[in-house]
Design a protein around this motif. Structure first.
Motif, mmCIF file in Angstrom:
data_model
loop_
_atom_site.group_PDB
_atom_site.id
_atom_site.type_symbol
_atom_site.label_atom_id
_atom_site.label_comp_id
_atom_site.label_asym_id
_atom_site.label_seq_id
_atom_site.Cartn_x
_atom_site.Cartn_y
_atom_site.Cartn_z
ATOM 1 N N LYS A 58 27.921 -13.219 12.990
ATOM 2 C CA LYS A 58 27.449 -13.183 11.607
ATOM 3 C C LYS A 58 26.447 -14.308 11.401
ATOM 4 N N LEU A 59 25.270 -13.953 10.980
ATOM 5 C CA LEU A 59 24.202 -14.935 10.788
ATOM 6 C C LEU A 59 24.549 -15.918 9.686
ATOM 7 N N ASP A 60 24.194 -17.174 9.938
ATOM 8 C CA ASP A 60 24.375 -18.240 8.949
ATOM 9 C C ASP A 60 23.021 -18.494 8.299
ATOM 10 N N PRO A 61 22.852 -18.167 7.019
ATOM 11 C CA PRO A 61 21.537 -18.338 6.384
ATOM 12 C C PRO A 61 21.088 -19.790 6.283
ATOM 13 N N ILE A 62 21.997 -20.727 6.474
ATOM 14 C CA ILE A 62 21.637 -22.151 6.370
ATOM 15 C C ILE A 62 21.100 -22.681 7.695
ATOM 16 N N GLY A 83 23.208 -11.166 7.526
ATOM 17 C CA GLY A 83 23.577 -9.952 8.242
ATOM 18 C C GLY A 83 24.426 -10.269 9.451
ATOM 19 N N THR A 84 24.714 -9.252 10.246
ATOM 20 C CA THR A 84 25.560 -9.391 11.431
ATOM 21 C C THR A 84 24.854 -8.764 12.632
ATOM 22 N N LEU A 85 24.819 -9.518 13.725
ATOM 23 C CA LEU A 85 24.258 -9.014 14.975
ATOM 24 C C LEU A 85 25.396 -8.534 15.874
#
Length: 246
Positions: A58-62, A83-85
């Motif tokens: 799961k991508l961390d926007p920070i 989003g999630t990869l």
């Protein structure tokens, strides 16, 4: 069969009515992981996992940035991605699984005034929600270990069978830097992981690495001196189950 865990407590197999008799005889069916992926995708059944044996991040926007390669050697950088990869590998097509429930004697049972151990009502409620009206079979972990350790495995189809408790993860089961690399050991580790959403299943799993893709097969019990397993109509009947002298 190689085991990842020494278990204490009881093993349950929730089954379909047409397979309950063979399961009670210690004949267990392994199903390729693609079956579970497709079942969730096509039928949206919550008990299945569309990310079965995937690497998930799961991508961390920070902290994360995404770089997308475009035609003509161009790139586009996305800051604050959300989003999630997911990443799968061709070898996962050779993975087949057989699933059970593990009831831990310390976590899932409580002691009564009669010094008997009964399954906690909250646990029975969760199992009833997860497995609906499916019939089941229950073994002591010692008997179940004897059955599976000495089972007949079709060597021409199966490279090896491994067992272990499923570990439940939140959001990600890998580091973003490892999405492109995997070893055979990591593949087995991925096969024993599921998202937290499924943790009430309390899953114990047999995982087979097969010699070819999309392989379904059976293993058969050879020992005959174990206790006869207890059968029940559905999870609500587990209120009647108790154990003593554990």
């Amino acid at each position: 069969m190689q085991s990842q865990t020494t278990l204490k407590g009881f093993i349950i197999k929730f089954s379909s009515p047409e397979h309950i008799n063979t399961d009670a005889q210690g004949k267990f069916h392994f199903t390729n992981v693609n079956y579970f992926r497709h079942l969730e995708k096509n039928e949206k059944l919550g008990i299945k996992d569309p990310n079965e044996v995937f690497q998930v991040y799961k991508l961390d926007p920070i902290t994360d940035r995404l770089t997308i390669r475009l035609p003509g050697s161009r790139t586009m950088v996305i800051d604050n991605p959300r989003g999630t990869l997911t990443q799968t590998f061709s070898l996962t097509n050779n993975v087949s699984i057989c699933s059970f429930v593990h009831l831990d004697i310390e976590k899932d049972f409580e002691r009564t005034e009669k010094n008997e151990f009964v399954i906690r009502p909250s646990v029975i409620g969760e199992l009833d929600h997860e497995f609906k009206n499916r019939p089941g079979i229950i073994w002591g972990c010692g008997d179940f270990n004897d059955i599976t350790t000495n089972a007949v495995i079709p060597k021409d189809e199966v490279h090896g069978v491994y067992s272990g408790l499923v570990k439940y993860y939140s959001n990600s089961n890998t580091n973003i830097s490892k999405l492109k690399n995997i070893t055979a050991q990591q593949l087995l580790s991925m096969s024993l992981q599921k998202e937290n959403y499924f943790q009430n299943q309390r899953e114990f799993r047999l995982v087979a690495l097969c010699n070819y893709p999309d392989c379904d097969f059976n293993i058969s019990q050879t020992v005959t001196n174990t206790e006869k397993p207890i059968r029940f109509k559905d999870a609500t009947q587990l209120y009647r189950f108790f154990a003593s002298d554990i």
